[in-house]
Write a protein that holds these residues in place. Structure first.
Motif, short mmCIF file in Angstrom:
data_model
loop_
_atom_site.label_atom_id
_atom_site.label_comp_id
_atom_site.label_asym_id
_atom_site.label_seq_id
_atom_site.Cartn_x
_atom_site.Cartn_y
_atom_site.Cartn_z
N THR A 138 0.84 -1.19 0.00
CA THR A 138 0.00 0.00 0.00
C THR A 138 0.88 1.24 0.00
OG1 THR A 138 -1.75 -1.16 1.20
CG2 THR A 138 -1.78 1.25 1.27
N THR A 139 0.58 2.20 -0.85
CA THR A 139 1.41 3.38 -1.01
C THR A 139 1.25 4.36 0.14
OG1 THR A 139 1.35 3.23 -3.42
CG2 THR A 139 1.84 5.39 -2.49
N VAL B 219 -0.05 8.97 -2.75
CA VAL B 219 -1.21 8.13 -2.42
C VAL B 219 -2.29 8.32 -3.48
CG1 VAL B 219 -3.03 7.68 -0.73
CG2 VAL B 219 -0.69 8.16 0.05
N LEU B 220 -2.59 9.57 -3.83
CA LEU B 220 -3.58 9.83 -4.88
C LEU B 220 -3.09 9.35 -6.24
CD1 LEU B 220 -4.93 13.40 -3.98
CD2 LEU B 220 -5.78 11.15 -3.26
N LEU B 221 -1.80 9.54 -6.50
CA LEU B 221 -1.24 9.09 -7.78
C LEU B 221 -1.33 7.57 -7.89
CD1 LEU B 221 0.18 9.62 -10.43
CD2 LEU B 221 2.37 9.69 -9.21
N VAL C 239 3.29 -9.99 -11.49
CA VAL C 239 3.30 -9.46 -10.12
C VAL C 239 2.99 -7.96 -10.12
CG1 VAL C 239 4.76 -9.00 -8.11
CG2 VAL C 239 4.87 -11.23 -9.25
N ILE C 240 3.61 -7.22 -11.02
CA ILE C 240 3.44 -5.77 -11.03
C ILE C 240 2.02 -5.37 -11.45
CG2 ILE C 240 4.21 -3.61 -12.09
CD1 ILE C 240 6.98 -4.99 -12.44
N ASP C 241 1.58 -5.87 -12.60
CA ASP C 241 0.23 -5.53 -13.07
C ASP C 241 -0.84 -6.17 -12.21
OD1 ASP C 241 1.13 -3.94 -15.05
OD2 ASP C 241 0.50 -5.19 -16.72
N GLY C 242 -0.58 -7.41 -11.77
CA GLY C 242 -1.56 -8.09 -10.93
C GLY C 242 -1.78 -7.37 -9.63
N SER C 243 -0.76 -6.73 -9.09
CA SER C 243 -0.90 -5.98 -7.84
C SER C 243 -1.89 -4.83 -8.01
CB SER C 243 0.46 -5.43 -7.40
OG SER C 243 1.34 -6.47 -7.04
N LEU C 244 -1.83 -4.17 -9.17
CA LEU C 244 -2.79 -3.10 -9.43
C LEU C 244 -4.21 -3.64 -9.45
CD1 LEU C 244 -0.95 -1.10 -12.25
CD2 LEU C 244 -0.88 -0.70 -9.79
N HIS C 245 -4.41 -4.77 -10.11
CA HIS C 245 -5.74 -5.37 -10.19
C HIS C 245 -6.22 -5.82 -8.81
CE1 HIS C 245 -5.93 -5.16 -14.50
NE2 HIS C 245 -4.87 -5.93 -14.66
N ASP D 69 -6.62 -8.35 6.67
CA ASP D 69 -5.90 -9.41 7.39
C ASP D 69 -4.84 -10.08 6.52
OD1 ASP D 69 -7.46 -9.09 9.74
OD2 ASP D 69 -9.07 -10.28 8.81
N THR D 70 -5.08 -10.13 5.23
CA THR D 70 -4.13 -10.76 4.30
C THR D 70 -3.72 -9.73 3.25
OG1 THR D 70 -5.19 -12.91 4.58
CG2 THR D 70 -3.74 -12.65 2.67
N THR D 71 -2.47 -9.34 3.25
CA THR D 71 -2.01 -8.28 2.35
C THR D 71 -1.67 -8.83 0.97
OG1 THR D 71 0.34 -8.50 2.92
CG2 THR D 71 -1.02 -7.06 4.32
N LEU D 72 -1.63 -7.93 0.00
CA LEU D 72 -1.21 -8.32 -1.34
C LEU D 72 0.22 -8.84 -1.33
CD1 LEU D 72 -3.66 -6.33 -2.02
CD2 LEU D 72 -2.43 -5.89 -4.14
N THR D 73 1.06 -8.23 -0.50
CA THR D 73 2.45 -8.66 -0.42
C THR D 73 2.55 -10.12 0.02
OG1 THR D 73 3.24 -6.42 0.04
CG2 THR D 73 4.65 -8.25 0.72
#
Length: 224
Positions: free
Chosen positions: A112-113, A125-127, A184-190, A207-211
């Motif tokens: 999370t940014t 954060v907005l970007l 990994v990069i594009d999937g994270s955005l989705h 509870d479960t992060t993308l990372t």
């Protein structure tokens, strides 16, 4: 180190803009408030006229920096990926263990940014929200092949290559490192989008992060 970082300038391919927005107060205000406005109303509804009204400047003055709102979106996207690349370099260069470097790299592209105080005119954060919601519009165009030849996407491609190289350090025999890096990069955005709008389509939540998900995915894929 802090003095060095305070003078850091994120570089964007010169062909994207007419005049470097970092070269003037007006240019920085154009970037700053375009992020705020696009995040508020969406890229489709965004116009230079609306941006001009927001910053108290003529619409024509914005065209002196960007020839179209598409080029402005390309600028914002390139700036974001350059900022991510900066974090990748700074946070992994001292890590000698390939597995630790892989986990840190995956964390950087999936986490999370948070706002970065080193760039006062850009709200990261907005970007990040704009990249999650609008990034595909920067390349899903009829001109994508020519823009790719002109180097508009070179920064994003460098990030994929950096992540690919880190994966190969972990498992030199893995046959699809670029595809995995891009996933990994594009999937994270989705996944961020799904988490915010379609919670039933993802297992990532408070509870479960993308990372956690992507480290698990990469670890098992690379057969660590």
């Amino acid at each position: 180190m802090n003095n060095l970082l305070s003078n850091l300038k994120i570089s964007v391919p010169e062909k994207i803009y007419v005049k470097d927005p970092e070269s003037s107060d007006l240019g920085r205000r154009i970037v700053e408030h375009s992020i705020i406005l696009i995040n508020e109303i969406g890229f489709d509804a965004f116009t230079f006229k609306k941006l001009g009204e927001l910053i108290g400047s003529n619409e024509s003055s914005i065209y002196r920096y960007f020839e179209s709102k598409h080029k402005l979106l390309l600028y914002l996207s390139s700036w974001y990926w350059a900022w991510i690349e900066y974090q990748l370099v700074m946070e992994t260069y001292s890590l000698s263990d390939p597995k630790a470097k892989m986990k840190k790299a995956v964390e950087i592209v999936s986490r999370t940014t948070e706002e970065d105080s080193k760039f006062s005119h850009i709200n990261e954060v907005l970007l990040n929200q704009i990249i999650i919601n609008e990034n595909s519009k920067s390349f899903l165009t009829k001109k994508v092949d020519q823009e790719n030849k002109d180097g508009y996407f070179i920064i994003y491609k460098r990030i994929v290559q950096r992540l690919r190289d880190i994966f190969l350090q972990v498992n030199p025999d893995y046959p699809f490192p670029s595809s995995l890096a891009n996933t990994v990069i594009d999937g994270s955005l989705h996944q961020h989008f799904f988490k915010d709008h379609f919670a039933s389509l993802t297992d990532c939540n408070n509870d479960t992060t993308l990372t956690e998900f992507y480290i698990n995915l990469v670890t098992k894929t690379l057969k660590i």
